[in-house]
Design an enzyme around this catalytic site. Structure first.
Site, PDB file in Angstrom:
ATOM      1  N   ASP A   1     -28.975   3.562  24.276  1.00 42.25           N
ATOM      2  CA  ASP A   1     -28.551   4.508  25.320  1.00 42.25           C
ATOM      3  C   ASP A   1     -27.042   4.716  25.202  1.00 42.25           C
ATOM      4  O   ASP A   1     -26.344   3.914  24.573  1.00 42.25           O
ATOM      5  CB  ASP A   1     -28.883   3.964  26.721  1.00 42.25           C
ATOM      6  CG  ASP A   1     -28.462   4.940  27.823  1.00 42.25           C
ATOM      7  OD1 ASP A   1     -28.793   6.142  27.715  1.00 42.25           O
ATOM      8  OD2 ASP A   1     -27.784   4.522  28.783  1.00 42.25           O
ATOM      9  N   SER A   2     -26.555   5.778  25.826  1.00 42.04           N
ATOM     10  CA  SER A   2     -25.119   6.023  25.832  1.00 42.04           C
ATOM     11  C   SER A   2     -24.380   4.901  26.558  1.00 42.04           C
ATOM     12  O   SER A   2     -23.194   4.703  26.333  1.00 42.04           O
ATOM     13  CB  SER A   2     -24.830   7.354  26.524  1.00 42.04           C
ATOM     14  OG  SER A   2     -25.298   7.307  27.855  1.00 42.04           O
TER      15      SER A   2
ATOM     16  N   TYR B   1     -22.688  10.891  27.688  1.00 41.03           N
ATOM     17  CA  TYR B   1     -23.062  11.884  26.679  1.00 41.03           C
ATOM     18  C   TYR B   1     -23.412  13.229  27.323  1.00 41.03           C
ATOM     19  O   TYR B   1     -23.434  14.261  26.661  1.00 41.03           O
ATOM     20  CB  TYR B   1     -24.316  11.418  25.920  1.00 41.03           C
ATOM     21  CG  TYR B   1     -24.103  10.410  24.809  1.00 41.03           C
ATOM     22  CD1 TYR B   1     -22.916   9.696  24.677  1.00 41.03           C
ATOM     23  CD2 TYR B   1     -25.117  10.169  23.884  1.00 41.03           C
ATOM     24  CE1 TYR B   1     -22.759   8.767  23.649  1.00 41.03           C
ATOM     25  CE2 TYR B   1     -24.966   9.257  22.855  1.00 41.03           C
ATOM     26  CZ  TYR B   1     -23.789   8.551  22.741  1.00 41.03           C
ATOM     27  OH  TYR B   1     -23.639   7.646  21.729  1.00 41.03           O
ATOM     28  N   GLY B   2     -23.758  13.158  28.613  1.00 41.25           N
ATOM     29  CA  GLY B   2     -24.387  14.305  29.276  1.00 41.25           C
ATOM     30  C   GLY B   2     -23.591  15.588  29.302  1.00 41.25           C
ATOM     31  O   GLY B   2     -24.146  16.665  29.496  1.00 41.25           O
TER      32      GLY B   2
ATOM     33  N   CYS C   1     -32.622   7.290  26.368  1.00 42.49           N
ATOM     34  CA  CYS C   1     -31.623   8.220  26.893  1.00 42.49           C
ATOM     35  C   CYS C   1     -32.207   9.631  26.776  1.00 42.49           C
ATOM     36  O   CYS C   1     -32.606  10.051  25.678  1.00 42.49           O
ATOM     37  CB  CYS C   1     -30.361   8.098  26.047  1.00 42.49           C
ATOM     38  SG  CYS C   1     -29.079   9.295  26.453  1.00 42.49           S
ATOM     39  N   ASN C   2     -32.266  10.318  27.901  1.00 45.93           N
ATOM     40  CA  ASN C   2     -32.851  11.677  27.892  1.00 45.93           C
ATOM     41  C   ASN C   2     -31.968  12.653  27.133  1.00 45.93           C
ATOM     42  O   ASN C   2     -32.454  13.543  26.447  1.00 45.93           O
ATOM     43  CB  ASN C   2     -33.037  12.168  29.317  1.00 45.93           C
ATOM     44  CG  ASN C   2     -34.143  11.428  30.026  1.00 45.93           C
ATOM     45  OD1 ASN C   2     -35.275  11.874  30.050  1.00 45.93           O
ATOM     46  ND2 ASN C   2     -33.847  10.258  30.570  1.00 45.93           N
ATOM     47  N   THR C   3     -30.646  12.487  27.294  1.00 43.27           N
ATOM     48  CA  THR C   3     -29.724  13.416  26.637  1.00 43.27           C
ATOM     49  C   THR C   3     -29.891  13.314  25.120  1.00 43.27           C
ATOM     50  O   THR C   3     -29.978  14.332  24.419  1.00 43.27           O
ATOM     51  CB  THR C   3     -28.279  13.092  27.059  1.00 43.27           C
ATOM     52  OG1 THR C   3     -28.240  12.976  28.490  1.00 43.27           O
ATOM     53  CG2 THR C   3     -27.330  14.169  26.623  1.00 43.27           C
TER      54      THR C   3
ATOM     55  N   GLU D   1     -21.710   4.460  35.519  1.00 41.75           N
ATOM     56  CA  GLU D   1     -20.852   3.829  34.504  1.00 41.75           C
ATOM     57  C   GLU D   1     -19.598   3.222  35.132  1.00 41.75           C
ATOM     58  O   GLU D   1     -19.052   2.258  34.637  1.00 41.75           O
ATOM     59  CB  GLU D   1     -20.476   4.836  33.410  1.00 41.75           C
ATOM     60  CG  GLU D   1     -21.629   5.217  32.479  1.00 41.75           C
ATOM     61  CD  GLU D   1     -22.059   4.089  31.524  1.00 41.75           C
ATOM     62  OE1 GLU D   1     -21.192   3.419  30.947  1.00 41.75           O
ATOM     63  OE2 GLU D   1     -23.279   3.884  31.363  1.00 41.75           O
TER      64      GLU D   1
ATOM     65  N   CYS E   1     -33.085  11.040  33.672  1.00 39.29           N
ATOM     66  CA  CYS E   1     -31.916  10.365  33.079  1.00 39.29           C
ATOM     67  C   CYS E   1     -32.093   8.885  33.377  1.00 39.29           C
ATOM     68  O   CYS E   1     -32.371   8.506  34.522  1.00 39.29           O
ATOM     69  CB  CYS E   1     -30.616  10.875  33.706  1.00 39.29           C
ATOM     70  SG  CYS E   1     -29.178   9.908  33.174  1.00 39.29           S
ATOM     71  N   THR E   2     -31.929   8.062  32.357  1.00 39.91           N
ATOM     72  CA  THR E   2     -32.238   6.638  32.526  1.00 39.91           C
ATOM     73  C   THR E   2     -31.191   5.899  33.363  1.00 39.91           C
ATOM     74  O   THR E   2     -31.406   4.755  33.740  1.00 39.91           O
ATOM     75  CB  THR E   2     -32.413   5.966  31.155  1.00 39.91           C
ATOM     76  OG1 THR E   2     -31.204   6.152  30.382  1.00 39.91           O
ATOM     77  CG2 THR E   2     -33.583   6.554  30.408  1.00 39.91           C
ATOM     78  N   HIS E   3     -30.067   6.544  33.661  1.00 38.14           N
ATOM     79  CA  HIS E   3     -29.085   5.931  34.556  1.00 38.14           C
ATOM     80  C   HIS E   3     -29.523   6.042  36.025  1.00 38.14           C
ATOM     81  O   HIS E   3     -29.084   5.267  36.861  1.00 38.14           O
ATOM     82  CB  HIS E   3     -27.724   6.636  34.438  1.00 38.14           C
ATOM     83  CG  HIS E   3     -26.895   6.208  33.267  1.00 38.14           C
ATOM     84  ND1 HIS E   3     -27.256   6.465  31.969  1.00 38.14           N
ATOM     85  CD2 HIS E   3     -25.703   5.545  33.209  1.00 38.14           C
ATOM     86  CE1 HIS E   3     -26.306   5.994  31.162  1.00 38.14           C
ATOM     87  NE2 HIS E   3     -25.364   5.435  31.880  1.00 38.14           N
TER      88      HIS E   3
END
Ligand code: DGL
Length: 277
Positions: A14-15, A46-47, A77-79, A162, A196-198
């Site tokens: 993931d980012s 990354y988004g 990560c979806n992005t 983040e 989004c995994t966040h």
């Protein structure tokens, strides 16, 4: 072949911290495998980055995981799934090593919507990159042509996570803002996808804001179930995934900084190594 041939861990990328929400659920349902997590925290988010930059960063991360022995990498990560997965599968794998696999998180999520939505009104919340790629709209239309999709970009949610502000009162403002944007576009929305995994780190606030209006779909369990099924259907991949129950972590940021939040989130003591991509 440029990568180690011997069996290795399953790579999870993931980012930043978001992929931990996927890793947590994968480890719950498939505890017997070894995992190697890579967070590109130094370059997150990354988004808001361009298509090509997300592709190049993701490509570097996947290559690094393959070089460390992974045969299978999950883009948690979806992005990255929206902007880099297809190019890596079609352009890079054939020249690197055709036997390695990279899987994303969008298709397992979309597949599940048929049994969740009752009225076919789907709302997708994601990063600006995921939403502008149109990947969810395209995939939902492919699987369920009768469904209607409304997508809203939530540019502030990943930075809140983040920067560890996901529990702060400031986060409430941005949760309300994007959730209400979605419902004002389609008041009949009965299923809200956290694309989004966040975002599961904001889940309590999101659920409170959505209330009774819709089901809130997170991806961890869906991706874990899909991976279990994949490994069952692909014994040639399963046989090159080692099974020692371990989990290792790498970050492009300061490992101590990464560990602090990752430990709270995963609820296990852990050590992370620094890696340059
Ligand atoms: N977890 C990533 C996703 O699922 C976050 C992307 C970002 O870094 O902005 O899209």
């Amino acid at each position: 072949m440029k990568f180690p041939a011997s069996p290795g861990p399953i790579g999870v990328f993931d980012s930043g911290y978001g992929g931990l929400t996927i890793l947590k659920e994968i480890r719950k349902s498939l505890p017997q495998y070894d995992y190697l997590y890579l967070g590109d925290n130094a370059r997150a988010p990354y988004g808001t980055r361009s298509f090509d930059v997300v592709y190049q960063f993701t490509r570097q991360a996947v290559e690094s995981l393959f070089a460390r022995g992974c045969h299978l990498v999950i883009l948690a990560c979806n992005t990255a799934s929206a902007k880099a997965l297809r190019s890596i599968q079609q352009k890079d794998l054939p020249s690197w090593d055709i036997s390695r696999r990279v899987l994303g998180v969008i298709i397992p999520t979309v597949e599940a919507l048929g049994s969740i939505s009752k009225n076919g009104n789907i709302g997708v919340l994601g990063t600006p990159g995921t939403i502008s790629s149109g990947t969810y709209d395209i995939e939902i239309a492919k699987f369920f042509p009768q469904f209607r999709t409304v997508s809203v970009a939530c540019p502030m949610w990943v930075p809140l996570v983040e920067n560890r502000e996901y529990d702060s009162p400031g986060a409430d403002y941005f949760v309300e803002k994007y959730v209400e944007e979605l419902f004002s576009e389609e008041p009949e929305t009965d299923t809200v996808v956290l694309g989004c995994t966040h975002y599961p780190l904001l889940i309590d606030k999101i659920r409170r804001q959505v209330g009774e209006r819709a089901a809130v779909v997170t991806q961890g369990e869906l991706v874990a179930a899909s991976l279990a099924d994949y490994l069952k259907r692909h014994p040639e991949i399963d046989s090159v995934c080692t099974k020692g129950g371990t989990c290792e972590f790498m970050t492009t940021e300061n490992p101590d900084k990464f560990t602090e939040l990752a430990e709270i989130f995963l609820n296990i003591p852990l050590r992370a190594d620094h890696v340059d991509l």
